[in-house]
Design a protein around this motif. Structure first.
Motif, PDB file in Angstrom:
ATOM      1  N   UNK A  60      12.128  33.899 -20.957  1.00 32.19           N
ATOM      2  CA  UNK A  60      12.070  33.397 -19.588  1.00 32.19           C
ATOM      3  C   UNK A  60      11.591  31.974 -19.554  1.00 32.19           C
ATOM      4  N   UNK A  61      11.119  31.504 -20.715  1.00 32.37           N
ATOM      5  CA  UNK A  61      10.683  30.108 -20.776  1.00 32.37           C
ATOM      6  C   UNK A  61      11.924  29.237 -20.933  1.00 32.37           C
ATOM      7  N   UNK A  62      11.742  27.937 -20.680  1.00 30.52           N
ATOM      8  CA  UNK A  62      12.899  27.038 -20.741  1.00 30.52           C
ATOM      9  C   UNK A  62      13.072  26.544 -22.155  1.00 30.52           C
ATOM     10  N   UNK A  72      14.578  24.182 -23.739  1.00 28.56           N
ATOM     11  CA  UNK A  72      14.451  22.794 -24.182  1.00 28.56           C
ATOM     12  C   UNK A  72      13.096  22.183 -23.862  1.00 28.56           C
ATOM     13  N   UNK A  73      12.300  22.870 -23.047  1.00 23.01           N
ATOM     14  CA  UNK A  73      11.022  22.294 -22.643  1.00 23.01           C
ATOM     15  C   UNK A  73       9.924  22.703 -23.611  1.00 23.01           C
ATOM     16  N   UNK A  74       8.985  21.792 -23.893  1.00 25.83           N
ATOM     17  CA  UNK A  74       7.792  22.198 -24.635  1.00 25.83           C
ATOM     18  C   UNK A  74       7.056  23.298 -23.860  1.00 25.83           C
ATOM     19  N   UNK A 104       5.608  24.058 -15.107  1.00 26.92           N
ATOM     20  CA  UNK A 104       6.688  24.390 -14.174  1.00 26.92           C
ATOM     21  C   UNK A 104       6.380  25.727 -13.485  1.00 26.92           C
ATOM     22  N   UNK A 137       4.982  22.252 -20.887  1.00 31.04           N
ATOM     23  CA  UNK A 137       5.766  21.823 -19.718  1.00 31.04           C
ATOM     24  C   UNK A 137       6.295  23.035 -18.964  1.00 31.04           C
TER      25      UNK A 137
END
Lengths: 278, 342
Positions: B114-116, B118-120, B127, B123
């Motif tokens: 569920x995390x993005x 490409x994002x660290x 969000x 981050x």
């Protein structure tokens, strides 16, 4: 109010940051668009020079067409090329249902993401093209092929406003493409229909003013004009008074219409997703 | 601290899916063009599921693949609409009041991130803070605590796609808890993890339940998860609740038997076995017996083996092991026992 907008601003910021990281893609796009722009201009120059009799009656002069071409190349990223690639991946893996796990309005969420992605692709490319076509070309002695500045300061302001509306319009089309992807499980179909339509009807391939006179009104009223042609006309200073208001009004009307359509379509698509599972 | 008691009430929940069927073969491809042919089939996923979960408990939801566990989880998460039945989670109907409901639950799917991508990690957390509108001071406290307990500090600045599965699951758990939901739903949280990671995740879930009173509902195929965590087990099979009891009760009622394995210094004796004892195929110098301790006590059975003097030259008994059935045995027998009819 600010608190209500927090998630959507955050979506915008996150997507903007990721998109801005694709430096190589922006540089490659810049080079391609310069190349394409130069070829376009050579073709137009040949046409204009070959048609001496029409010189006085042409709807756009050669240097106006040249400027139009550069604006179009600079704002190429404004076109709704495809649905959000992350949404396409989520649709394929089935994770798209998880978008429903967030306490957010999905249309605004997708719309903010789309806006940030378009803007993140647009800004670096546009700045590079303006620098190349507006500064480098005149300095290199190719002033005839260069991007000329806006007709006046008010025209420049109207151009900026029109581009912002084009951004909102493009984002609402991208959200529609997202919804089509959710319904058809493939990102290909929607893009295959929208991309050529957008390229032709926005004036990207040929300035809309150069199309036959009989279809001019229709061309100016259709939604894709707001993605490029109308902003260009503001830059060139050919839209004034009532026609300027009409142009901005048509952009606002299409944004409102696509938003309403998008929200209704999304509600239906999500309802189906809730029934059939992710 | 949970802001409301996450009591879950599920009554007579029913759900079926319509699936498009397509006969194989090239002629069938042509037939699809005829408007009259629309071969839909209805598959019943849930045929009346009822249970209640009290706040502050840990409940395991188990069952074979295709039993309906995920459907229950999706309905409770608010992303799927049932056909009929009543569901409330802390007083809200998940699918009807979805936006309010999902703001007060945390969900982790072991198979999906569920995390993005490409994002660290950090981050992504920021969000989520904005999505759930967590006030910054509260966010800082929670983030610090989660980073510490789940040992995330080393990879907070790495994009999610670069994390190992164990790191990713820890990050996912933290991501689901930043808004301090009173109910945490875990769908196969330990799938694919190595043993130390599984132990760490289990310990974290247990502490979360004890310290914060978070209600936890988890599905798993790893019976050690159930044994380590669940006070109560709901077994779902074929769209129904097959059993709903404390785990020990389930184990005791399903397979009370014991297995005795005896090795001898020589060929094992041939015995007249008493009632309630069955001999299993065994090789060499061992003898394997399944027995019901309610009918014959283990010492009596061993006594029988040592005094197996009836035969001419009895081999002396060398070693004896008595095992309880493994949890996997319990569950697979249970599934077999309740297998859907033909």
């Amino acid at each position: 109010m600010i608190r209500a907008a927090t998630p959507y601003l955050a979506a915008f910021r996150a997507r903007w940051r990721t998109t801005m990281r694709y430096r190589a893609a922006a540089l490659a796009g810049f080079v391609t668009q310069c190349w394409w722009g130069v070829i376009n201009i050579m073709i137009y120059a040949a046409f204009y020079h070959g048609a001496h009799d029409a010189a006085g009656t042409a709807p756009l002069g050669l240097h106006q067409t040249v400027t139009y071409v550069w604006i179009m190349q600079g704002t190429l990223a404004l076109m709704p090329w495809s649905c959000d690639p992350e949404i396409a991946d989520a649709v394929r893996s089935g994770a798209v249902a998880h978008e429903l796990l967030r306490p957010i309005d999905l249309w605004w969420w997708w719309s903010c993401r789309a806006t940030a992605r378009i803007l993140g692709r647009l800004v670096p490319r546009a700045l590079l093209i303006v620098a190349f076509a507006g500064l480098v070309l005149p300095l290199a002695g190719l002033g005839a092929w260069a991007l000329r500045p806006p007709a006046s300061l008010p025209d420049a302001a109207l151009f900026a406003l029109s581009i912002l509306m084009g951004l909102a319009l493009s984002a609402s089309i991208v959200v529609l493409l997202n919804i089509v992807t959710v319904r058809t499980l493939s990102p290909a179909g929607g893009s295959a229909v929208i991309t050529p339509l957008a390229l032709i009807l926005s004036g990207n391939l040929l300035p809309l003013a150069l199309f036959p006179g009989a279809v001019q009104t229709l061309l100016i009223l259709q939604p894709f004009a707001g993605l490029g042609d109308l902003p260009c006309r503001f830059w060139l200073g050919t839209l004034h008074g009532g026609r300027a208001i009409l142009a901005l009004g048509q952009q606002a009307a299409w944004i409102a219409a696509l938003t309403l359509i998008g929200r209704a379509a999304l509600r239906r698509a999500l309802h189906r997703l809730e029934i059939q599972g992710g | 601290m949970p802001s409301f008691p996450a009591r879950i009430v599920v009554e007579d929940l029913r759900k079926s899916y319509r699936v498009a069927t397509r006969p194989p073969g090239s002629r069938a491809g042509l037939a699809a063009w005829l408007p009259s042919r629309r071969p839909w089939r209805t598959i019943a996923a849930l045929r009346g599921v009822t249970f209640t979960i009290e706040p502050g408990t840990i409940t395991g939801l188990i069952g074979p693949n295709g039993a309906g566990k995920s459907t229950v989880i999706k309905i409770l998460s608010g992303i799927l609409r049932p056909e009929s039945g009543r569901v409330t989670v802390g007083g809200l109907v998940p699918w009807a009041q979805r936006l309010r409901h999902v703001g007060r639950i945390g969900v982790v799917f072991g198979q999906r991130s569920q995390l993005w991508w490409d994002l660290p990690v950090d981050d992504g957390f920021a969000l989520l803070r904005d999505i759930y509108r967590v006030p910054p001071p509260l966010y800082r406290t929670r983030r610090t605590r989660l980073v510490e307990t789940l040992r995330l500090a080393d990879f907070l600045d790495q994009p999610v796609r670069q994390l190992s599965l164990g790191q990713r699951m820890r990050a996912e758990l933290a991501a689901a808890l930043l808004h301090a939901p009173p109910l945490l739903i875990l769908d196969e949280p330990t799938i694919g993890l190595d043993a130390p990671s599984k132990l760490a995740i289990r310990a974290f879930i247990r502490d979360l339940n004890r310290q914060d009173g978070t209600t936890i509902l988890l599905t798993t195929h790893d019976m050690h998860d159930i044994e380590a965590l669940a006070e109560r087990v709901i077994v779902i099979g074929d769209g129904r609740v097959l059993a709903d009891s404390p785990f020990e009760t389930l184990r005791a009622t399903t397979l009370s038997g014991r297995r005795l394995i005896a090795s001898f210094d020589g060929p094992p004796p041939t015995l007249a076995l008493p009632e309630g004892v069955t001999r299993l195929p065994a090789t060499g110098q061992t003898l394997a017996l399944d027995f019901d301790p309610a009918r014959i006590a283990a010492p009596d059975l061993i006594g029988l083996l040592t005094q197996a003097g009836g035969s001419a030259a009895p081999s002396p008994l060398a070693d004896v092991t008595i095992t309880r059935p493994s949890i996997e045995d319990v569950i697979s027998r249970f599934y077999e026992h309740h297998a859907p009819g033909p």
